[in-house]
Design a protein around this motif. Sequence first.
Motif, PDB file in Angstrom:
ATOM      1  N   GLY A 105      24.618 -17.779   7.331  1.00 55.71           N
ATOM      2  CA  GLY A 105      23.521 -18.697   7.546  1.00 55.71           C
ATOM      3  C   GLY A 105      23.677 -19.410   8.877  1.00 55.71           C
ATOM      4  N   SER A 106      22.720 -20.261   9.182  1.00 52.69           N
ATOM      5  CA  SER A 106      22.680 -20.940  10.485  1.00 52.69           C
ATOM      6  C   SER A 106      23.605 -22.143  10.571  1.00 52.69           C
ATOM      7  CB  SER A 106      21.254 -21.394  10.799  1.00 52.69           C
ATOM      8  OG  SER A 106      20.383 -20.279  10.854  1.00 52.69           O
ATOM      9  N   GLY A 107      24.164 -22.536   9.445  1.00 48.43           N
ATOM     10  CA  GLY A 107      25.120 -23.631   9.467  1.00 48.43           C
ATOM     11  C   GLY A 107      24.515 -24.975   9.137  1.00 48.43           C
TER      12      GLY A 107
ATOM     13  N   TYR B  39      26.838 -16.841  19.312  1.00 44.98           N
ATOM     14  CA  TYR B  39      26.173 -17.288  20.533  1.00 44.98           C
ATOM     15  C   TYR B  39      25.913 -18.793  20.443  1.00 44.98           C
ATOM     16  CZ  TYR B  39      25.687 -12.378  21.498  1.00 44.98           C
ATOM     17  OH  TYR B  39      25.966 -11.061  21.735  1.00 44.98           O
ATOM     18  N   PRO B  40      25.797 -19.448  21.591  1.00 43.34           N
ATOM     19  CA  PRO B  40      25.642 -20.911  21.589  1.00 43.34           C
ATOM     20  C   PRO B  40      24.527 -21.379  20.661  1.00 43.34           C
ATOM     21  CG  PRO B  40      25.993 -20.121  23.821  1.00 43.34           C
ATOM     22  CD  PRO B  40      25.847 -18.903  22.959  1.00 43.34           C
ATOM     23  N   GLY B  41      24.869 -22.285  19.766  1.00 45.00           N
ATOM     24  CA  GLY B  41      23.885 -22.852  18.860  1.00 45.00           C
ATOM     25  C   GLY B  41      23.466 -21.944  17.725  1.00 45.00           C
ATOM     26  N   GLN B  42      24.114 -20.807  17.599  1.00 45.43           N
ATOM     27  CA  GLN B  42      23.719 -19.864  16.555  1.00 45.43           C
ATOM     28  C   GLN B  42      24.849 -19.639  15.556  1.00 45.43           C
ATOM     29  OE1 GLN B  42      21.886 -16.237  17.945  1.00 45.43           O
ATOM     30  NE2 GLN B  42      21.008 -17.234  19.753  1.00 45.43           N
ATOM     31  N   ASP B  85      26.566 -12.170  27.494  1.00 46.50           N
ATOM     32  CA  ASP B  85      27.701 -11.988  26.585  1.00 46.50           C
ATOM     33  C   ASP B  85      28.473 -13.285  26.383  1.00 46.50           C
ATOM     34  OD1 ASP B  85      28.329  -8.785  28.096  1.00 46.50           O
ATOM     35  OD2 ASP B  85      27.214  -9.238  26.256  1.00 46.50           O
ATOM     36  N   SER B  86      28.110 -14.312  27.112  1.00 53.36           N
ATOM     37  CA  SER B  86      28.786 -15.601  26.951  1.00 53.36           C
ATOM     38  C   SER B  86      28.588 -16.100  25.520  1.00 53.36           C
ATOM     39  CB  SER B  86      28.220 -16.615  27.952  1.00 53.36           C
ATOM     40  OG  SER B  86      28.460 -16.214  29.274  1.00 53.36           O
ATOM     41  N   ALA B  87      29.688 -16.296  24.831  1.00 50.56           N
ATOM     42  CA  ALA B  87      29.645 -16.641  23.412  1.00 50.56           C
ATOM     43  C   ALA B  87      31.072 -16.870  22.944  1.00 50.56           C
ATOM     44  CB  ALA B  87      29.007 -15.516  22.596  1.00 50.56           C
ATOM     45  N   LEU B 111      36.438 -18.299  23.429  1.00 46.36           N
ATOM     46  CA  LEU B 111      35.172 -18.642  24.079  1.00 46.36           C
ATOM     47  C   LEU B 111      35.085 -17.885  25.394  1.00 46.36           C
ATOM     48  CD1 LEU B 111      32.606 -20.348  24.086  1.00 46.36           C
ATOM     49  CD2 LEU B 111      33.896 -22.124  25.309  1.00 46.36           C
ATOM     50  N   LEU B 112      34.117 -17.007  25.496  1.00 47.60           N
ATOM     51  CA  LEU B 112      33.924 -16.189  26.688  1.00 47.60           C
ATOM     52  C   LEU B 112      32.802 -16.762  27.538  1.00 47.60           C
ATOM     53  CD1 LEU B 112      34.405 -13.592  28.363  1.00 47.60           C
ATOM     54  CD2 LEU B 112      32.645 -12.506  26.930  1.00 47.60           C
TER      55      LEU B 112
END
Lengths: 113, 116
Positions: A105-107, B39-42, B85-87, B111-112
């Motif tokens: 899930g999205s958290g 990925y950022p925020g995901q 690919d930054s994640a 963290l890439l």
Amino acid sequence: EAAVTQSPRNKVAVTGGKVTLSCNQTNNHNNMYWYRQDTGHGLRLIHYSYGAGSTEKGDIPDGYKASRPSQENFSLILELATPSQTSVYFCASGQGRFAETLYFGSGTRLTVL
Amino acid sequence: AQSVDQPDAHVTLSEGASLELRCSYSYSAAPYLFWYVQYPGQSLQFLLKYITGDTVVKGTKGFEAEFRKSNSSFNLKKSPAHWSDSAKYFCALERDSGGSNYKLTFGKGTLLTVTP
């Protein structure tokens, strides 16, 4: 596409209060999991379930309870929330076979003040 | 006891370079190994997994990983890297928790950052 939905997305709670995090999956997966993600620790398993009515302790279960009333729903319950439980919580589901792929899930971002 | 180690907390490289993220594991039985990406925020998404057979496994988004039993590693690779690919990348080990049930142990993540 497998779907796992968590609610709420964000939650602010007070110390000593009760918090319930909800998770719903429409994948008909047997297994469901609750993880928390903290900087420096990666993901750590709190509780998991193999199907409706079952809950099992993960690696860090203290202070948490879980409930799986149906195949689709899996809740994480903090009866007496503490600031140390401030974290991002992820729910995931999997088919229940070896080498299963987990769908997350999205958290939920929980802040306990 | 089983464990997963990702020794590099942060990796930075330039777009177009080759990336290799390191993962080592400790497990007494035959390992099932995974890479997930955030990925950022995901949330986390599955990239690839090794069960048995070919030691190089290919996954989504152009990634591949090489399983090396000799040094207990499962490194993630991609060439060339792209800024998208930054994640944060997580290596995970599936362990037998008894009764034919399995659980994942995750590494702490790498963290890439790929700079344009």
